[in-house]
Design an enzyme around this catalytic site. Structure first.
Site, PDB file in Angstrom:
ATOM      1  N   LYS A   1      -7.778   0.831  61.031  1.00  0.00           N
ATOM      2  CA  LYS A   1      -9.770   0.483  61.585  1.00  0.00           C
ATOM      3  C   LYS A   1     -10.033   0.468  60.531  1.00  0.00           C
ATOM      4  O   LYS A   1     -10.066   0.549  59.521  1.00  0.00           O
ATOM      5  CB  LYS A   1      -9.931   2.311  62.000  1.00  0.00           C
ATOM      6  CG  LYS A   1     -11.793   2.159  62.103  1.00  0.00           C
ATOM      7  CD  LYS A   1     -12.027   2.946  63.166  1.00  0.00           C
ATOM      8  CE  LYS A   1     -13.142   2.970  63.538  1.00  0.00           C
ATOM      9  NZ  LYS A   1     -13.507   2.692  64.952  1.00  0.00           N
ATOM     10  N   TYR A   2     -10.937  -0.870  60.820  1.00  0.00           N
ATOM     11  CA  TYR A   2     -11.766  -1.544  60.021  1.00  0.00           C
ATOM     12  C   TYR A   2     -13.176  -1.062  59.603  1.00  0.00           C
ATOM     13  O   TYR A   2     -13.962  -0.141  60.454  1.00  0.00           O
ATOM     14  CB  TYR A   2     -11.877  -3.175  60.605  1.00  0.00           C
ATOM     15  CG  TYR A   2     -13.347  -3.728  59.309  1.00  0.00           C
ATOM     16  CD1 TYR A   2     -12.644  -4.471  58.263  1.00  0.00           C
ATOM     17  CD2 TYR A   2     -14.677  -3.866  59.850  1.00  0.00           C
ATOM     18  CE1 TYR A   2     -13.474  -4.899  57.407  1.00  0.00           C
ATOM     19  CE2 TYR A   2     -15.376  -4.808  58.653  1.00  0.00           C
ATOM     20  CZ  TYR A   2     -14.724  -4.986  57.818  1.00  0.00           C
ATOM     21  OH  TYR A   2     -15.318  -5.772  56.711  1.00  0.00           O
TER      22      TYR A   2
ATOM     23  N   HIS B   1     -12.433 -10.750  46.433  1.00  0.00           N
ATOM     24  CA  HIS B   1     -12.141 -10.417  45.372  1.00  0.00           C
ATOM     25  C   HIS B   1     -11.451  -9.848  44.481  1.00  0.00           C
ATOM     26  O   HIS B   1     -10.372  -9.400  43.758  1.00  0.00           O
ATOM     27  CB  HIS B   1     -10.637 -10.692  46.623  1.00  0.00           C
ATOM     28  CG  HIS B   1     -10.696  -9.832  48.006  1.00  0.00           C
ATOM     29  ND1 HIS B   1     -10.547  -9.106  48.929  1.00  0.00           N
ATOM     30  CD2 HIS B   1     -10.598 -10.929  48.774  1.00  0.00           C
ATOM     31  CE1 HIS B   1     -10.346  -9.182  50.072  1.00  0.00           C
ATOM     32  NE2 HIS B   1     -10.647 -10.673  49.544  1.00  0.00           N
TER      33      HIS B   1
ATOM     34  N   GLU C   1      -3.591   0.857  48.958  1.00  0.00           N
ATOM     35  CA  GLU C   1      -2.212   0.180  48.432  1.00  0.00           C
ATOM     36  C   GLU C   1      -2.380   1.035  46.721  1.00  0.00           C
ATOM     37  O   GLU C   1      -2.629   2.036  46.504  1.00  0.00           O
ATOM     38  CB  GLU C   1      -3.532  -1.301  48.507  1.00  0.00           C
ATOM     39  CG  GLU C   1      -3.303  -2.289  49.460  1.00  0.00           C
ATOM     40  CD  GLU C   1      -3.227  -3.492  48.512  1.00  0.00           C
ATOM     41  OE1 GLU C   1      -3.717  -3.504  47.651  1.00  0.00           O
ATOM     42  OE2 GLU C   1      -3.456  -3.965  48.966  1.00  0.00           O
TER      43      GLU C   1
ATOM     44  N   ARG D   1       0.895  -1.222  38.054  1.00  0.00           N
ATOM     45  CA  ARG D   1       1.045  -2.255  36.923  1.00  0.00           C
ATOM     46  C   ARG D   1      -0.371  -1.739  35.865  1.00  0.00           C
ATOM     47  O   ARG D   1      -1.710  -0.763  35.886  1.00  0.00           O
ATOM     48  CB  ARG D   1       0.462  -3.447  36.681  1.00  0.00           C
ATOM     49  CG  ARG D   1      -0.787  -3.476  38.054  1.00  0.00           C
ATOM     50  CD  ARG D   1      -1.280  -5.370  37.480  1.00  0.00           C
ATOM     51  NE  ARG D   1      -2.812  -5.566  38.316  1.00  0.00           N
ATOM     52  CZ  ARG D   1      -2.770  -4.861  39.345  1.00  0.00           C
ATOM     53  NH1 ARG D   1      -1.855  -5.362  39.893  1.00  0.00           N
ATOM     54  NH2 ARG D   1      -4.167  -5.068  39.995  1.00  0.00           N
TER      55      ARG D   1
HETATM   56  C1  MV4 Z   1     -10.122  -2.755  54.096  1.00  0.00           C
HETATM   57  C2  MV4 Z   1     -11.189  -2.924  54.447  1.00  0.00           C
HETATM   58  C3  MV4 Z   1     -11.750  -2.491  55.869  1.00  0.00           C
HETATM   59  N1  MV4 Z   1     -11.626  -1.517  56.499  1.00  0.00           N
HETATM   60  N2  MV4 Z   1      -9.595  -1.600  54.650  1.00  0.00           N
HETATM   61  C4  MV4 Z   1      -9.274  -5.804  51.054  1.00  0.00           C
HETATM   62  C5  MV4 Z   1      -7.697  -6.794  49.557  1.00  0.00           C
HETATM   63  C6  MV4 Z   1      -6.694  -5.178  50.355  1.00  0.00           C
HETATM   64  N3  MV4 Z   1      -6.817  -4.771  48.469  1.00  0.00           N
HETATM   65  C7  MV4 Z   1      -7.680  -4.050  50.527  1.00  0.00           C
HETATM   66  N4  MV4 Z   1      -9.238  -4.344  51.281  1.00  0.00           N
HETATM   67  C8  MV4 Z   1     -10.137  -3.933  52.470  1.00  0.00           C
HETATM   68  N5  MV4 Z   1      -8.820  -3.404  52.740  1.00  0.00           N
HETATM   69  C9  MV4 Z   1      -9.877  -1.356  56.056  1.00  0.00           C
HETATM   70  N6  MV4 Z   1      -9.049  -0.665  56.721  1.00  0.00           N
HETATM   71  C10 MV4 Z   1     -12.185  -3.514  53.601  1.00  0.00           C
HETATM   72  C11 MV4 Z   1     -11.130  -4.249  52.674  1.00  0.00           C
HETATM   73  C12 MV4 Z   1     -11.988  -5.087  51.476  1.00  0.00           C
HETATM   74  C13 MV4 Z   1     -12.740  -5.140  50.264  1.00  0.00           C
HETATM   75  C14 MV4 Z   1     -11.791  -3.726  49.164  1.00  0.00           C
HETATM   76  C15 MV4 Z   1     -11.736  -3.969  48.344  1.00  0.00           C
HETATM   77  C16 MV4 Z   1     -11.979  -4.525  47.701  1.00  0.00           C
HETATM   78  C17 MV4 Z   1     -12.900  -5.533  48.134  1.00  0.00           C
HETATM   79  C18 MV4 Z   1     -12.921  -6.151  49.057  1.00  0.00           C
HETATM   80  C19 MV4 Z   1     -13.437  -6.344  49.779  1.00  0.00           C
HETATM   81  C20 MV4 Z   1     -13.450  -7.024  51.090  1.00  0.00           C
HETATM   82  C21 MV4 Z   1     -12.782  -6.794  52.151  1.00  0.00           C
END
Ligand code: MV4
Length: 446
Positions: free
Chosen positions: A201-202, A235, A287, A291
């Protein structure tokens, strides 16, 4: 006890690790590319070995050269720092096969967490909350459709080998699913040589909150609270805080208990960071990083602990020697990542540093390998300094950060210090009212 450690990294993190070694009476071996012969991490080490030409793939990622450097200098352990070989399970395995200690988790845990699907499955089975999503890999579009319908749009398609945002695609409605799925697959194959994808889910306005843990080799696992890393652009994190302005001490305790219980059952060892998205009062694991992270100093300031020293002691086979109740969280800490970049276009600005003056005083820490006369090479990451402040309260920390940024002088190249200075004066930042999207808006509006 180790007598000599090879540090397979460069820049500020190589210095950071050298300092922990010195404090423990351990000798250090630096490795460097030909471009880094004049670098501070080479000057301050006990010994150094040139491991190859400037390109990272020929030097800092050159496993045979690094293992040879360790062998000829008689190093007993290798600390990988962050980036480069730090999350390469094969490298960790080879270090151990050569009779040395890898200062980090076991190769199998590095491998498990490198596969985001496996990492999520492990955490879910151990009671850690996840974002609603596919139970595992999604094989094709036919499989994706019903899963997306069940989770509810918008959905996100992510690469199993991803992380850091690469190979991620949003489908806002069913009509977008086919293209998003195909693109995510193609990008994943090109970027990682692995086209496995999964779905979630976003979440549209989350904060990015991560939890620092340490585990010894005897099942003792403790956490050092959370860091709020929401202030990022493409990022790349720009500023991190500990604790999060959005989290209560009770939430921290609950998250910490859940996460440490899971890692105890997994048999995890050494340092690790669990990444969560936080939205509407809920944490969802996404995630795990196996490290030491760039932003570890905010946690060190908050808890008064040397995380690198602990990593080394754990790798030596020492027990942590304290429990969760012995760890306290005092005041507030903020880190600014200062890069050699144009503060408006973010174009890298390698070149000669003509003058360098770091701020100081109570509650101010600068981790940097810069010096006056140093030439910032164009081959590597553009981060040149981390400014970390600590103070009794968040408003005090913000005032101290403003003061420290005003004292900081890096001349000869452009840096992001002026951008940090503007963030500090922003009302929304001061209120702690931001999500992962805030900084992109802030930068666009300037
Ligand atoms: C997401 C999200 C929204 N919904 N997952 C981007 C990097 C990766 N580590 C996971 N990320 C994201 N996963 C869901 N289900 C939005 C992001 C995301 C994000 C997450 C953490 C820090 C910066 C970000 C920038 C854009 C999108």
């Amino acid at each position: 006890m180790f007598r000599k450690i090879l540090i397979a990294n460069r820049g500020e993190i190589a210095l950071r690790i050298q300092r922990a070694c010195r404090d423990l009476g351990i000798a250090t071996v630096a490795v460097h590319s030909t471009a880094d012969a004049e670098a501070m991490h080479v000057r301050l080490s006990d010994e150094s070995v040139c491991i190859g030409p400037p390109a990272a793939k020929d030097s800092y990622l050159n496993i045979p050269a690094i293992l040879s450097a360790a062998a000829i200098t008689g190093a007993e352990a290798i600390h990988p720092g962050y980036g480069f070989l730090s999350e390469n399970a094969g490298f960790a395995e080879m270090v151990e096969a050569h009779g040395m200690a890898f200062i980090g988790p076991s190769p199998s845990h590095i491998g498990m967490m490198g596969d985001k699907i496996a990492a999520k499955a492990a955490m879910a089975s151990l009671g850690v909350p996840l974002v609603p999503g596919s139970p595992g890999a999604v094989m094709d579009l036919a499989a994706a459709r019903p899963i997306a319908a069940r989770i509810g749009y918008p959905v996100l398609i992510k690469a199993a080998a991803g992380g850091g945002g690469r190979g991620m695609k949003v489908a806002r409605e069913p009509a977008e699913l086919e293209d998003a799925f195909r693109l995510a697959r193609t990008e994943a194959r090109a970027a990682f040589g692995n086209d496995a994808v999964y779905m979630e889910k976003y979440l549209d306005r989350p904060r990015h909150i991560e939890l620092q843990v340490l585990a010894d080799n005897y099942g003792q696992v403790v956490h050092f609270g959370e860091r709020d890393c929401s202030l990022q652009r493409r990022h790349q994190k720009l500023l991190e805080e500990a604790g999060s302005p959005a989290i209560t001490p009770a939430q921290r305790d609950t998250l910490g208990e859940t996460a440490t219980a899971a890692l105890r059952k997994l048999g995890y060892r050494n340092a690790g960071t669990l990444e969560f998205l936080y939205q509407d009062g809920q944490f969802a694991f996404i995630e795990m990083n196996t490290r030491l992270q760039v932003e570890h100093p905010v946690t060190e300031m908050l808890c008064g602990i040397d995380l690198v020293r602990e990593q080394i002691r754990i790798a030596e086979g020492a027990r942590l020697g304290y429990e969760q109740r012995d760890i306290s969280f005092t005041g507030h800490a903020i880190e600014c990542r200062i890069t050699a970049e144009d503060p408006t276009t973010f174009m890298p600005t390698p070149g000669r540093v003509t003058a360098f003056h770091a701020p100081g005083g109570l509650g101010v820490r600068v981790d940097s390998a810069l010096y006056a006369g140093y030439f910032v090479p164009p081959y590597y990451d553009s981060m040149v300094a981390k400014l970390i402040v600590h103070a009794p309260t968040r408003p005090d920390a913000i005032n101290r950060l403003r003061r420290a940024l005003d004292e900081f002088a890096v001349l000869g190249i452009q840096t992001t210090i002026p951008l940090h200075r503007r963030i500090v004066d922003d009302k929304a930042f001061q209120a702690g009212d931001y999500t992962i999207h805030w900084l992109e808006q802030f930068v666009a509006g300037n």
